[in-house]
Design an enzyme around this catalytic site. Structure first.
Site, PDB file in Angstrom:
ATOM      1  N   LYS A 127       7.406  13.911  49.722  1.00 32.99           N
ATOM      2  CA  LYS A 127       7.333  14.895  48.638  1.00 32.99           C
ATOM      3  C   LYS A 127       5.997  14.796  47.908  1.00 32.99           C
ATOM      4  O   LYS A 127       5.407  15.787  47.513  1.00 32.99           O
ATOM      5  CB  LYS A 127       8.486  14.592  47.670  1.00 32.99           C
ATOM      6  CG  LYS A 127       8.593  15.512  46.488  1.00 32.99           C
ATOM      7  CD  LYS A 127       9.831  15.135  45.678  1.00 32.99           C
ATOM      8  CE  LYS A 127       9.981  15.962  44.430  1.00 32.99           C
ATOM      9  NZ  LYS A 127      11.166  15.584  43.659  1.00 32.99           N
ATOM     10  N   GLN A 128       5.538  13.557  47.695  1.00 34.17           N
ATOM     11  CA  GLN A 128       4.358  13.285  46.878  1.00 34.17           C
ATOM     12  C   GLN A 128       3.841  11.898  47.276  1.00 34.17           C
ATOM     13  O   GLN A 128       4.567  11.143  47.928  1.00 34.17           O
ATOM     14  CB  GLN A 128       4.741  13.316  45.404  1.00 34.17           C
ATOM     15  CG  GLN A 128       5.748  12.254  44.990  1.00 34.17           C
ATOM     16  CD  GLN A 128       6.491  12.600  43.713  1.00 34.17           C
ATOM     17  OE1 GLN A 128       7.561  13.194  43.756  1.00 34.17           O
ATOM     18  NE2 GLN A 128       5.939  12.194  42.582  1.00 34.17           N
ATOM     19  N   GLU A 153      10.396  11.069  46.542  1.00 35.53           N
ATOM     20  CA  GLU A 153      11.850  11.180  46.338  1.00 35.53           C
ATOM     21  C   GLU A 153      12.599  11.840  47.492  1.00 35.53           C
ATOM     22  O   GLU A 153      13.809  12.050  47.391  1.00 35.53           O
ATOM     23  CB  GLU A 153      12.111  11.917  45.019  1.00 35.53           C
ATOM     24  CG  GLU A 153      11.598  11.122  43.817  1.00 35.53           C
ATOM     25  CD  GLU A 153      11.595  11.910  42.515  1.00 35.53           C
ATOM     26  OE1 GLU A 153      11.683  13.144  42.556  1.00 35.53           O
ATOM     27  OE2 GLU A 153      11.484  11.262  41.458  1.00 35.53           O
ATOM     28  N   TRP A 165       8.030   8.511  34.341  1.00 36.25           N
ATOM     29  CA  TRP A 165       6.794   7.748  34.579  1.00 36.25           C
ATOM     30  C   TRP A 165       5.571   8.645  34.441  1.00 36.25           C
ATOM     31  O   TRP A 165       4.450   8.163  34.325  1.00 36.25           O
ATOM     32  CB  TRP A 165       6.822   7.076  35.960  1.00 36.25           C
ATOM     33  CG  TRP A 165       6.668   8.006  37.140  1.00 36.25           C
ATOM     34  CD1 TRP A 165       7.265   9.211  37.324  1.00 36.25           C
ATOM     35  CD2 TRP A 165       5.854   7.796  38.302  1.00 36.25           C
ATOM     36  NE1 TRP A 165       6.906   9.756  38.529  1.00 36.25           N
ATOM     37  CE2 TRP A 165       6.032   8.907  39.151  1.00 36.25           C
ATOM     38  CE3 TRP A 165       5.009   6.778  38.727  1.00 36.25           C
ATOM     39  CZ2 TRP A 165       5.391   9.031  40.393  1.00 36.25           C
ATOM     40  CZ3 TRP A 165       4.381   6.899  39.963  1.00 36.25           C
ATOM     41  CH2 TRP A 165       4.569   8.010  40.770  1.00 36.25           C
ATOM     42  N   ASP A 166       5.797   9.959  34.431  1.00 46.95           N
ATOM     43  CA  ASP A 166       4.722  10.930  34.239  1.00 46.95           C
ATOM     44  C   ASP A 166       3.848  10.521  33.049  1.00 46.95           C
ATOM     45  O   ASP A 166       2.631  10.696  33.072  1.00 46.95           O
ATOM     46  CB  ASP A 166       5.308  12.319  33.924  1.00 46.95           C
ATOM     47  CG  ASP A 166       6.251  12.840  34.996  1.00 46.95           C
ATOM     48  OD1 ASP A 166       6.964  12.023  35.592  1.00 46.95           O
ATOM     49  OD2 ASP A 166       6.282  14.057  35.220  1.00 46.95           O
TER      50      ASP A 166
HETATM   51  O1  IFM Z   1       8.547  12.139  37.621  1.00 44.15           O
HETATM   52  C1  IFM Z   1       8.551  13.240  38.446  1.00 44.15           C
HETATM   53  C2  IFM Z   1       8.826  12.776  39.842  1.00 44.15           C
HETATM   54  O2  IFM Z   1       7.819  11.929  40.303  1.00 44.15           O
HETATM   55  C3  IFM Z   1       8.960  13.951  40.776  1.00 44.15           C
HETATM   56  N1  IFM Z   1       9.993  14.832  40.303  1.00 44.15           N
HETATM   57  C4  IFM Z   1       9.707  15.355  38.986  1.00 44.15           C
HETATM   58  C5  IFM Z   1       9.569  14.237  37.972  1.00 44.15           C
HETATM   59  C6  IFM Z   1       9.230  14.818  36.603  1.00 44.15           C
HETATM   60  O3  IFM Z   1       7.976  15.421  36.627  1.00 44.15           O
END
Ligand code: IFM
Length: 770
Positions: free
Chosen positions: A604-605, A491, A351-352
């Site tokens: 995580k984010q 995640e 999704w990046d």
């Molecule tokens: O897409 C990301 C994810 O959101 C977090 N782990 C790494 C992936 C690739 O950059």
């Protein structure tokens, strides 16, 4: 203005331990071919060269971007001693990437038992002719006359997994190595997919009078490595210039030719030899000129100028330079999480691309935004298979994607302690489907490209809508649709129920599918009929999605502004972040069990904050503030995708201090290696996030629901101004923001908003007071 001079990234000293990080930083790529910026005069390097779309699995856990034979091989021997950075005394060393021109420059001066020899080099990977790359070495014998031996070769012993030694694998076998008399070539074939890759290169060398100086040519094959060696006689103080011409083609480039297997090798090989001859005929300088002119024209469209902040200026150009380096001209490929710059995430697309990188392309180089969407369209069949294999309908785009749209997320990886751990993202991180839908609708709103939606876009929306409809689970007791056992953007938490980001976007995707079905029935009813036949879809089915969408459960309590990330999140263990590392990123709180992150509120984010950014029109400013303040404190930023989003949201809610800090973390993720893994490739999503920070964050640009652009800027104290370009509905706007004004220069009339007030921009310069 400072912005005009910050065009370079330098390496002033040579410490081999830094080689791998600099190789990523100095990678040159043209959306097709990528050459890591390795030092050809060192053995302590990772030889990495890649062609977009050349994936193979063989004995690897999943399909991965293939590390091809290394065409950079070039050695120089003085008095039979190899000039090598790692064991000869260096009297000078300097390397810099010229981002303006797309050239990697190096200067080495070796001392070989008192003899000083200087080598200056320029390397480029041509953008106008994507199959070509060139390197020029200018050699000066500073204080001696004598002979050198030079060696040009293609290394066919490369492999994937330099940074993952337990999983080393060579994805190709060598079919042929050849003496091109002069020049060398290697033809290889990947094990599973049978891609044929042919590389060839040749050198020319001239003295200051333009005379050929190459003597006593010898071709040899060492193992499967073709080499040509020459002797050159040098005269003290007189320069010799060696030009290396390199060419790469693959059978994938020639798929339309429909040749039989045996013929393909000959065909690709012939193509390469012709291309090499043409390149030599064009000449190094002419090709380089075409390349630098191309770069100049692209910078005119994508550059950002930050006046008053040199580091930010350098950082933003670095990120844009490498994003562009990944931009494919080929609609069968997209951009991997680590660009084309290394093997991190195996070259896979996440999704990046749609959520982080896509806006940069959409607003500056929309032709590439279109290519990225077409990659998803062209991999729909794989996505349909994923859905079928998992018991769903429509198309289920893979969490990790390679060349055909099938799911390629590895099942196993390592946790933060290095233990084997099951990776569930490929089974549960469904939001990618709606992320793609978001990018499609965004593309349509900004470009107004109706034909694209008719030909491709609506089909993807219908297929993703259909997927969600089959993925929803009806809860009879509560009379609502739920989505259980998922992973949201954060995640750390797996197998969760009703993640708000996923549910909200699923609902949105369903609504958009219905809306665009109706749109197509007006716009092109014949196309709609065809689509219905192809997809086997009925009006009744599509209309039923409206009801489903209405009943998708959004875990929000009436009247409460704080949104729970997923059901049960608020009941998890609280840990406070109290320490930060030397990069300013959070350290794990003391006493935390890293194998049980899912039992904590640490994330995580951004997840809820991501939702507020992706669908801003759905939330109030107060809701944004409350959620930002709550989740920011609990975010570990263990993904490079994280800081940019907190920067943008920080600016929306008035946390300007942290916003700037997060912006700089984003900009410098690779330049200061603040995630500690730049050796594995460029952080492409973070780079897209950096562009978003400038334009959406400091520039305060939003696309309103009436599809007009609105600017509500805020500049950091030291910024005098920021200048960026926006392509809106095909009109290239130049936006210059100062503390008290915004100047928009446009070739034609356009309507937009400044701080929410409608304005008409006339052709030419328009200044609005802030
Ligand atoms: O897409 C990301 C994810 O959101 C977090 N782990 C790494 C992936 C690739 O950059």
């Amino acid at each position: 203005m400072e912005g005009e001079v910050v065009w370079v990234v330098e390496r002033k000293e040579y410490h081999p331990v830094e080689n791998l990080v600099y190789e990523t930083i100095f990678t040159l790529a043209n959306g097709y071919l990528s050459l890591r910026g390795r030092e050809e005069f060192s053995n302590l390097t990772m030889k990495g060269s890649y062609v977009a779309g050349i994936f193979d699995k063989y004995l690897a856990q999943v399909t991965e971007l293939v590390n091809l034979p290394d065409p950079l091989g070039f050695k120089i021997y003085l008095d039979n001693k190899e000039l090598n950075l790692d064991y000869l005394p260096l009297t000078k060393y300097y390397r810099y990437l010229d981002m303006k021109q797309g050239i990697l420059n190096s200067l080495y001066e070796f001392n070989v038992e008192g003899k000083i020899i200087r080598i200056e080099s320029r390397r480029f990977v041509s953008r106008p002719n994507i199959h070509r790359f060139g390197i020029q070495y200018t050699i000066t014998p500073v204080n001696f006359s004598g002979k050198i031996v030079v060696e040009n070769c293609i290394d066919t012993t490369t492999y994937n997994g330099y940074l993952d030694p337990h999983n080393k694998i060579q994805h190709y076998r060598v079919l042929r190595v050849e003496d091109l008399k002069p020049g060398v070539s290697a033809s290889v074939k990947t094990h599973d997919k049978g891609h044929i890759i042919v590389l060839a290169n040749a050198i020319l060398a001239k003295d200051h009078k333009g005379e050929n100086v190459l003597r006593y040519r010898k071709f040899r094959q060492i193992g499967d490595i073709p080499q040509e060696g020459y002797t050159i006689f040098l005269t003290e103080g007189q320069q010799v210039v060696i030009e290396k011409y390199g060419v790469v083609y693959t059978s994938r480039d020639l798929e339309s030719e429909k040749l039989k297997d045996k013929d393909v090798v000959d065909f690709v090989r012939e193509k390469v030899e012709n291309e090499l001859n043409n390149f030599i005929r064009t000449g190094f300088e002419s090709e380089l000129k075409a390349h630098t002119e191309h770069m100049e024209s692209v910078w005119k469209r994508m550059d950002i100028l930050i006046d008053g902040d040199e580091l930010a200026q350098q950082g933003i150009r670095f990120n844009l330079f490498h994003l562009y380096a990944c931009a494919p001209d080929d609609q069968r490929v997209s951009i991997g999480a680590r660009g084309l710059h290394g093997e991190g995430y195996k070259g896979h697309v996440f999704w990046d691309t749609e959520i982080f990188m896509f806006p940069f392309f959409l607003y500056t180089l929309p032709e590439y935004a279109k290519n990225l969407l077409l990659y998803r369209y062209n991999t729909l069949d794989g996505a349909r298979k994923n859905a079928q294999m998992n018991g769903y309908k429509g198309a289920q785009f893979p969490w990790e994607s390679a060349d055909d749209g099938l799911e390629v997320t590895p099942k196993w990886g390592e946790d933060y302690l290095g233990n084997p751990v099951r990776i569930w993202t490929g089974d549960e991180e469904f939001h990618i489907n709606a992320d793609i839908a978001v990018a499609l609708v965004h593309y349509h709103s900004v470009t107004g490209d109706d034909q694209f939606m008719v030909d491709y876009g609506v089909e993807v929306l219908l297929e993703t809508g259909r997927f969600w409809a089959s993925r929803l689970e009806y809860n009879e007791i509560k009379d609502r649709y739920e989505i259980r056992r998922v992973i949201g953007p954060d995640e750390f938490h797996e197998h969760v129920d009703n993640n708000v980001y996923t549910n909200y976007l699923a609902k949105w995707n369903l609504e958009k599918a219905v809306e665009y079905y109706e749109w197509l029935s007006e716009k092109d009813p014949i196309k709609l009929e065809k689509l219905k036949t192809i997809l086997g879809i009925t009006e009744k089915e599509v209309r039923s999605w409206k009801t489903l969408a209405e009943k998708v459960y959004i875990p929000r309590k009436e009247g409460e502004k704080l949104i729970e990330q997923f059901e049960g999140y608020f009941g998890l263990k609280e840990y406070e972040i109290t320490e930060w590392d030397e990069n300013g990123l959070p350290k794990w709180p003391k006493g935390l069990d890293l194998t049980k992150l899912g039992e904590t509120k640490l994330i995580k984010q951004p997840d809820v904050v991501m939702l507020l950014l992706v669908l801003p029109e759905e939330f109030t400013e107060e809701e944004m503030k409350v959620n930002y303040e709550y989740y920011e404190k609990r975010t570990m930023h263990k993904s490079s995708l994280s800081p940019s989003m907190y920067s943008i949201m920080g600016l929306k809610v008035g946390d300007t201090h942290n916003a700037y800090k997060y912006f700089m973390k984003t900009l410098l993720v690779d330049l200061e290696d603040n995630q500690g893994n730049t050796n594995n490739g460029f952080h492409a999503a973070s780079a897209g996030g950096a562009w978003q920070c400038v334009v959406y964050g400091f520039g305060g640009m939003t696309l309103e629901s009436d599809k007009l652009l609105n600017f509500s800027p805020w500049l950091p104290e030291k910024w005098q101004s920021v200048n960026f370009k926006i392509n809106y509905r095909g009109i290239p706007l130049d936006v210059l923001i100062k503390k008290d004004s915004i100047q928009i220069t446009s070739p034609s009339e356009v309507e937009l908003k400044i701080k929410g007030e409608r304005k008409i921009v006339k052709p030419g310069e328009n200044i609005f007071r802030l």
